[in-house]
Each structure stands twice: as C-alpha cells, then as structure tokens.
Design an enzyme around this catalytic site. Structure first.
Site, PDB file in Angstrom:
ATOM      1  N   CYS A 136       0.822  -1.235   0.000  1.00  0.00           N
ATOM      2  CA  CYS A 136       0.000   0.000   0.000  1.00  0.00           C
ATOM      3  C   CYS A 136       0.844   1.267   0.000  1.00  0.00           C
ATOM      4  CB  CYS A 136      -0.891   0.041   1.227  1.00  0.00           C
ATOM      5  SG  CYS A 136      -1.842  -1.427   1.564  1.00  0.00           S
TER       6      CYS A 136
HETATM    7  O1  KQY Z   1      -4.237  -0.185   2.819  1.00  0.00           O
HETATM    8  C1  KQY Z   1      -4.258   0.801   2.172  1.00  0.00           C
HETATM    9  N1  KQY Z   1      -4.174   0.723   0.888  1.00  0.00           N
HETATM   10  C2  KQY Z   1      -4.382   2.116   2.748  1.00  0.00           C
HETATM   11  C3  KQY Z   1      -5.108   2.144   4.006  1.00  0.00           C
HETATM   12  C4  KQY Z   1      -5.201   3.535   4.485  1.00  0.00           C
HETATM   13  C5  KQY Z   1      -5.981   3.686   5.671  1.00  0.00           C
HETATM   14  C6  KQY Z   1      -5.934   5.070   6.184  1.00  0.00           C
HETATM   15  N2  KQY Z   1      -5.637   5.119   7.525  1.00  0.00           N
END
Ligand code: KQY
Length: 352
Positions: free
Chosen positions: A342
């Site tokens: 992520c």
């Molecule tokens: O897992 C992700 N792609 C991003 C998660 C973001 C959460 C914001 N706190």
C-alpha cells in the site's frame, strides 16, 4: 497495465507524517518507511515524496541513493493516490490518474480532506514526464486491483461496488472503465477482502499475482476465525475462474499471522481527531503477508513477529526463486491501516 512482477524503472513512496494516523508523531512509522525505501533502492530507483516540513529530516535519514522530492499530501498511501502506469506496444508509458476520495469519501472514508492526495498522481506523472488519463467521475485506488499483464484483473466486490466510491455506476459500467483504462479483458471478482480491512477489502491485502496463472491467497486453517470463510470463498472463486488466456489459476495459500491487536500504548500514541478512523486498544488490524512489494530482483515483504513469519518467508522464497526475499518487521505500517504494498507504487519499464 504490466504485472508488478515485470521490470520496473522505479518506485515511489510518501513519507508518513500525520499524527492522527501514525503514533508518536509518526516517528516509528518513518523509521520503517525508511527501511522499506532503502530495501527497494538496492534493486530499483526509489523516490520519496515528502512535505516541506519534513523534507530536511527525511533527506537526512534516507540513504543518498533515495531521491527525495518535496510534495504536499494528506497521507502516505501512494499505491492508492498515485498513478497506475500503463505501457503501450510502442513503449510509451502513461499514468492513469484515478479520482481519489480517501477510500469512500464522506460515506466511509478514512479522513477529510483528501484533495492533496488526489493531486499526487498528476505530480508523479509530471516527475516521470508521462502523459496522463484523468478519470473524473470514476473513483479507484491502485490497491483495489491486481493484474497479470496478460489481460486479467482481479478485484473485490466489497471495494469496487462500495457505496462510497461510484454509487452511480453499475458493475458493468465499472468493468468497462477497467477495460478502457487498463486494457484488460477478463475481470475476476472476489466477494470480500481481508477481515476488517479499512479500505473496504482491497485485493492487494488478500491476493497477489506471483506470475501469470499463479497467485498467493491469504489463508487461515482456523475455522473459528472470520477470515476462514472469506478466504475459503476466495479460493473457490479463484479455482473456478479462467483468466484471459483461458488458464485455470494455481493458488498458493499464504497463512495470515495470528490476529494483531492494537495495544493500549499504541492507541495512546495516536492524536485522535473526529473524522479520522480511530485506533482503539484491542482493535484487530488487517494483517496479511500478501501485502508485499515485488521489486526488480526482490520481494519486500511484511513480517509481524509472529510464528507464521518463517513459513511466509519460506513460501515466497520457493515461489520467487530468482528474487531476494527481504522481510521487514512492519507492525508500524499496519497500525496506519495498510502495509508495504500500500505504501509503494511501481513505475513499469517503458520497454518491457
Ligand atoms: O491499505 C491501504 N491501501 C491504505 C489504508 C489507508 C488507511 C488510512 N488510515
């Protein structure tokens, strides 16, 4: 869109800073982001986007090989707010600049505002000298799709059909956007992502492509864990699917760690504010080894100081015999709501 396992010209990350998501003023998270950046930089060029306030500090702690570029953002999830790069037959690389609304906007998004994050894809395309397709009216995050580079895309209904993204679009409309922007033919719809994933079940936390025709799936044998039913359903869908080349997928089970719960101390370190997702003690985080980054010659993977770490490293080593496996203790990234995949965004080689 090339598969992530195809050659890259580089990788982007964003320096974490906001204290209502990252504990202790984001200092522990910054140390882990720096480790991830340094690990990837051994294999491909890395650019770290950093706010003006943190620029000098980030430049000081990151190795010189990491390019540091000032950029305003709302948070640090470049997989989701950055561009998805596509490459044409002539070797031209362009960025798809998806509309970004912090995983659900005012319906169930993680924070407000998100306007600076929504401008990140444009800025990365500028840095790369890449033309850009902007998808105004179509919300998507890079973490909600995985492709095999041969015409197949895997996603989840939980995310792409969620009310906070494109409620005006039908499933057929959404499929058409994916075909138009990414040149895919076959879309495999899983129903749900990892249990309690705050992105409405991004696929990148539950399934990843090892190579065309072959995926890893986050798994548990514990039938009492709510994750079991979700993973079993994914397995059934993946095993009965055919990809764009007519292949049946080989599915490798990658066991999840034991539930990772936020401690009292970790919760106390977050500057809680209304409008940002809370970090309550005892809450379970969406921990999964599947959330790894495939770099040129390496797999940079999260570990959780859990007995399953060793098995996860072994399985990925067997599946990627030509890549180094680089485990990084990633609890601090998980506490922010995601993991290594992520926080990274690859720039595929233009001539792959
Ligand atoms: O897992 C992700 N792609 C991003 C998660 C973001 C959460 C914001 N706190």
């Amino acid at each position: 869109m090339p598969g992530e396992f195809e050659p890259h010209d580089g990788c982007y990350l964003i320096w974490p800073e906001r204290s209502d998501n990252w504990r202790n003023g984001a200092k522990p998270a910054q140390r882990v982001f720096a480790q991830v950046a340094a690990a990837i930089a051994r294999f491909e060029p890395v650019t770290m986007l950093v706010s003006a306030a943190q620029y000098a500090h980030a430049r000081d702690v990151l190795p010189p090989i990491v390019r540091v570029v000032e950029c305003t953002t709302n948070d640090s999830w470049v997989r989701d707010c950055g561009p998805t790069f596509v490459v044409d037959a002539g070797g031209n690389r362009r960025g798809v600049d998806w509309e970004f609304n912090a995983w659900g906007g005012l319906v169930d998004g993680a924070y407000f505002p998100w306007d600076a994050d929504d401008a990140v894809a444009c800025k990365v395309c500028e840095l790369e000298g890449a033309d850009r397709y902007r998808t105004d009216g179509f919300v998507l995050e890079g973490g909600s799709i995985h492709v095999d580079g041969q015409g197949t895309l895997i996603t989840t209904e939980e995310c792409l059909l969620s009310p906070g993204r494109n409620p005006q679009l039908s499933r057929a409309d959404i499929e058409q956007h994916l075909r138009d922007y990414l040149a895919v033919e076959t879309i495999i719809w899983l129903r749900r992502g990892i249990y309690l994933d705050e992105t409405n079940g991004h696929v990148d936390n539950i399934v990843n492509y090892v190579r065309p025709g072959e995926v890893v799936l986050a798994w548990t044998d514990d039938t009492d864990d709510p994750q079991y039913e979700i993973s079993a359903e994914c397995l059934q869908i993946l095993q009965s699917a055919r990809d764009a080349r007519g292949r049946q997928l080989t599915v490798h089970k990658l066991h999840v760690p034991a539930p990772v719960l936020i401690t009292e101390e970790e919760s106390r370190g977050v500057d809680a504010v209304a409008g940002t997702l809370p970090r309550r003690p005892g809450d379970r985080m969406a921990a999964s080894y599947v959330n790894y980054y495939t770099a040129n010659g390496a797999v940079v993977m999260p570990t959780f100081d859990d007995p399953h770490d060793a098995g996860a490293v072994d399985l990925l080593a067997r599946l990627y015999p030509d890549r180094a496996i680089v485990p990084i203790s990633a609890r601090e990234i998980l506490l922010g709501g995601g993991n290594i995949h992520c926080i990274t965004q690859q720039v595929p080689s233009a001539c792959s």
